[in-house]
Enzyme design. Structure first.
Site, short mmCIF file in Angstrom:
data_model
loop_
_atom_site.label_atom_id
_atom_site.label_comp_id
_atom_site.label_asym_id
_atom_site.label_seq_id
_atom_site.Cartn_x
_atom_site.Cartn_y
_atom_site.Cartn_z
N GLU A 124 0.69 -1.05 -0.03
CA GLU A 124 -0.01 0.04 0.04
C GLU A 124 0.89 1.39 -0.02
O GLU A 124 2.00 1.31 0.31
CB GLU A 124 -0.77 -0.01 1.40
N CYS A 144 6.26 -7.10 7.01
CA CYS A 144 7.37 -6.45 7.86
C CYS A 144 8.07 -7.54 8.85
O CYS A 144 7.05 -8.44 9.36
CB CYS A 144 6.82 -5.19 8.55
N CYS A 148 6.25 -4.68 15.50
CA CYS A 148 5.87 -3.74 16.48
C CYS A 148 4.38 -4.04 16.90
O CYS A 148 3.60 -3.97 15.97
CB CYS A 148 6.19 -2.27 15.90
N CYS A 151 1.43 -1.69 15.68
CA CYS A 151 1.30 -1.41 14.31
C CYS A 151 0.80 -2.46 13.43
O CYS A 151 1.18 -3.82 13.68
CB CYS A 151 2.82 -1.11 13.63
N SER A 253 11.33 6.02 15.05
CA SER A 253 10.08 5.32 15.71
C SER A 253 10.86 4.85 17.28
O SER A 253 11.04 3.92 17.41
CB SER A 253 9.64 4.29 14.99
N LEU A 254 10.42 5.88 18.04
CA LEU A 254 10.98 5.88 19.42
C LEU A 254 9.97 5.17 20.15
O LEU A 254 10.18 3.91 20.65
CB LEU A 254 11.54 6.95 20.11
N HIS A 255 8.82 5.68 20.45
CA HIS A 255 7.59 5.24 21.17
C HIS A 255 7.92 4.84 22.66
O HIS A 255 6.63 4.79 23.29
CB HIS A 255 7.06 4.09 20.29
N ASN A 332 -3.74 5.14 16.49
CA ASN A 332 -4.84 4.69 15.28
C ASN A 332 -5.28 3.47 15.63
O ASN A 332 -4.55 2.50 15.26
CB ASN A 332 -4.39 5.23 14.02
N CYS A 375 -1.42 6.48 10.41
CA CYS A 375 -0.01 5.85 10.81
C CYS A 375 -0.21 4.79 11.69
O CYS A 375 -0.85 4.53 12.79
CB CYS A 375 0.64 6.91 11.65
#
Length: 402
Positions: A124, A144, A148, A151, A253-255, A332, A375
Site C-alpha cells: 500500500e 514487515c 511492533c 502497528c 520510531s522511538l515510542h 490509530n 499511521c
C-alpha cells in the site's frame, strides 16, 4: 485497567533478510522493465540489447528524460526518438507502473492505493494533502519483520523486499494520479516523501537507496533530499550509512523511553537498545538545528504517556545533544489492536511538558482513519479480503477501462 500480558516476539533478523536479485530479469513477455534502473544500468540494458555504445548513451539520456521528467510509459510518445527506434525499444523494453487493485479516498482527502506486483504481492501507499504540502507515504517491503505491537503492518509476515522499480513506481503512480507531468519544481501537489509505509527501510537498504537516488535526480523527479524523510525503528548499524549514502532527513520510531516498555512494543529494542539508538542519532551525518531528527512517539493509554515519560524523553534528548523534534501520534486503532489511544488531555499535557523544555512536540492530526490509511494502520488488503474478491475488483476495473 487490566492490560494484556506482553507477548514475547522474535527479535528481527539480520539486515536485508529477504534479498532481491539485482540482475535484470525479463517479464513474462520477455521485455525488460526500464523503471528503477540507474543511468548506467539503463545504458547497459541498451548495450546488452545490442545497441552500440555511442547510440546507447544517447538513447539512455533521452529515455531518462521521458521516463522521469515527462512520466511517459509508451515509447510511441517519445517524439525526439526516431520512429523505427521507438518500435525497436517497444519490442525489447517496457516502462511499468504498479497495478492498482483498489483506490480509496478518505473524507479528509487522504488517498490510499492497494498495489499488486507482477508476482502477485500486495502493498500500500498513501497520499496526504495539506494546505502547504502534499506528502506521499511510501512502502519499502511487503509485510514487515519488526513485529511492533501497536502497528497493523507488524501483524503481517515479511514476504519480501520491494525492488527499486516498485518503490519509485509508487512515486510515479502518485504523479500520474495527481496529473503532475512533466515534472516541475514549483506548484506541484506532491512535495514531500516519507519512507513510513509498510516495512523497515533499513532492512531493504540497497533498494531504498537506489530508488531515492532516482527520486532526487535533478534531471528527473527532482525532489530535494530535504523533502524526503526516512523512518527507522532503530536499525543502528545502518543509520550512519543511510546518512552518508542517501542523506535524507531521519525519523526514528522511538515510542518509549524505558527498556521494559520499548522491548514490548518495539521488539527490535532487544537487539539495539535505546542508548545505542540515541548515540547513532547523535552521529547521524548532516543532523543539525536546520535538519532536526524527528522522534515519532505513538501515544498509548497507560503505557507510555506518563509525565515521567515526557520528562525522561527530554532528558535523553538533552543528554545526547540531539537537534530534535518529537511528533506525538495519537494511536490509530485497528481490529484486534492490544492498545488504546491516550486521552486527548493526556496527549496535550505530554506535548506541553516537552514544549516547555524548548523542544518542539506537535500532536499529529490523524489522517485517513476511515480508510485505514493512518499511521500504524497499513496492512495488505490481501489479508483483509479474499483473493477472489480482489481479483473480481481488478477485473471490474479493467472492464471499465475498456
Amino acid at each position: 485497567m487490566n492490560h494484556p500480558q506482553p507477548i514475547t516476539m522474535p527479535i528481527p533478523g539480520h539486515i536485508d533478510p529477504v534479498p532481491v536479485p539485482r540482475d535484470l530479469k525479463p517479464r513474462v513477455d520477455g521485455r525488460i522493465d526500464l523503471l528503477g534502473l540507474s543511468r548506467d544500468d539503463l545504458r547497459m540494458a541498451l548495450e546488452t540489447a545490442q545497441l552500440e555504445p555511442r547510440q546507447a548513451k544517447l538513447r539512455a539520456k533521452q529515455l531518462w528524460h521521458w521516463i522521469y521528467n515527462r512520466g511517459a510509459t509508451d515509447f510511441a510518445v517519445m517524439t525526439d526518438i526516431a520512429k523505427d527506434m521507438r518500435g525497436w525499444l517497444d519490442q525489447r523494453f517496457v516502462v511499468s507502473r504498479p497495478e492498482v487493485v483498489e483506490a480509496q479516498v478518505s473524507t479528509d482527502g487522504t488517498r490510499k492505493w492497494l498495489l499488486r506486483s507482477d508476482d502477485g504481492q500486495d502493498y500500500e501507499m498513501v497520499f496526504i494533502p495539506d494546505a502547504d504540502r502534499g506528502t506521499l507515504c511510501v512502502s519499502s517491503q511487503v509485510g514487515c519483520t519488526l513485529n511492533c505491537r501497536f502497528c497493523h503492518t507488524g501483524t503481517m509476515k515479511l514476504v519480501r523486499n520491494l525492488t527499486p522499480a516498485e518503490i519509485v513506481g509508487q512515486v510515479m503512480l502518485a504523479r500520474d494520479a495527481l496529473g503532475e507531468w512533466p515534472s516541475q519544481p514549483e506548484g506541484r501537489m506532491l512535495t514531500n516523501i516519507v519512507m513510513m509505509g509498510m516495512g523497515e527501510p533499513l532492512y531493504n537498504f540497497d533498494n531504498v537507496r537506489d530508488a531515492l537516488k532516482l527520486v532526487m535526480d535533478g534531471d528527473g523527479l527532482a525532489l530535494s533530499k530535504r523533502r524526503i524523510t526516512l523512518s527507522t525503528a532503530g536499525v543502528v548499524p545502518m543509520m550512519a550509512r543511510a546518512g552518508e549514502e542517501i542523506g535524507v532527513n531521519l525519523a526514528v520510531s522511538l515510542h518509549a523511553i524505558t527498556k521494559e516498555v520499548r522491548d514490548e512494543i518495539v521488539p527490535l529494542n532487544r537487539k539495539y537498545g535505546i542508548e545505542d539508538l540515541l548515540q547513532a542519532c547523535a552521529d547521524y551525518p548532516g543532523a543539525n538545528n536546520a535538519r532536526r531528527i524527528t522522534f515519532e512517539y505513538v501515544m498509548l493509554k497507560d503505557k507510555n504517556d506518563r509525565d515521567e515519560d515526557a520528562l525522561e524523553l527530554v532528558r535523553l534528548i538533552r543528554k545526547y545533544r540531539l537537534p530534535a523534534k518529537v511528533n506525538l501520534i495519537p494511536f490509530n486503532p485497528w481490529p484486534g489492536a492490544p492498545y488504546e489511544c491516550s486521552d486527548p488531555d493526556r496527549v496535550a499535557r505530554f506535548s506541553d511538558l516537552i514544549f516547555k523544555a524548548g523542544i518542539s512536540a506537535p500532536v499529529r492530526t490523524p489522517r485517513g482513519r476511515d480508510i485505514m490509511a493512518a499511521c500504524g494502520q497499513l496492512k495488505s488488503a490481501a489479508e483483509k479480503k479474499s483473493r477472489a474478491e480482489l481479483d473480481r475488483m481488478a477485473a471490474e476495473k479493467q472492464a471499465a477501462l475498456g
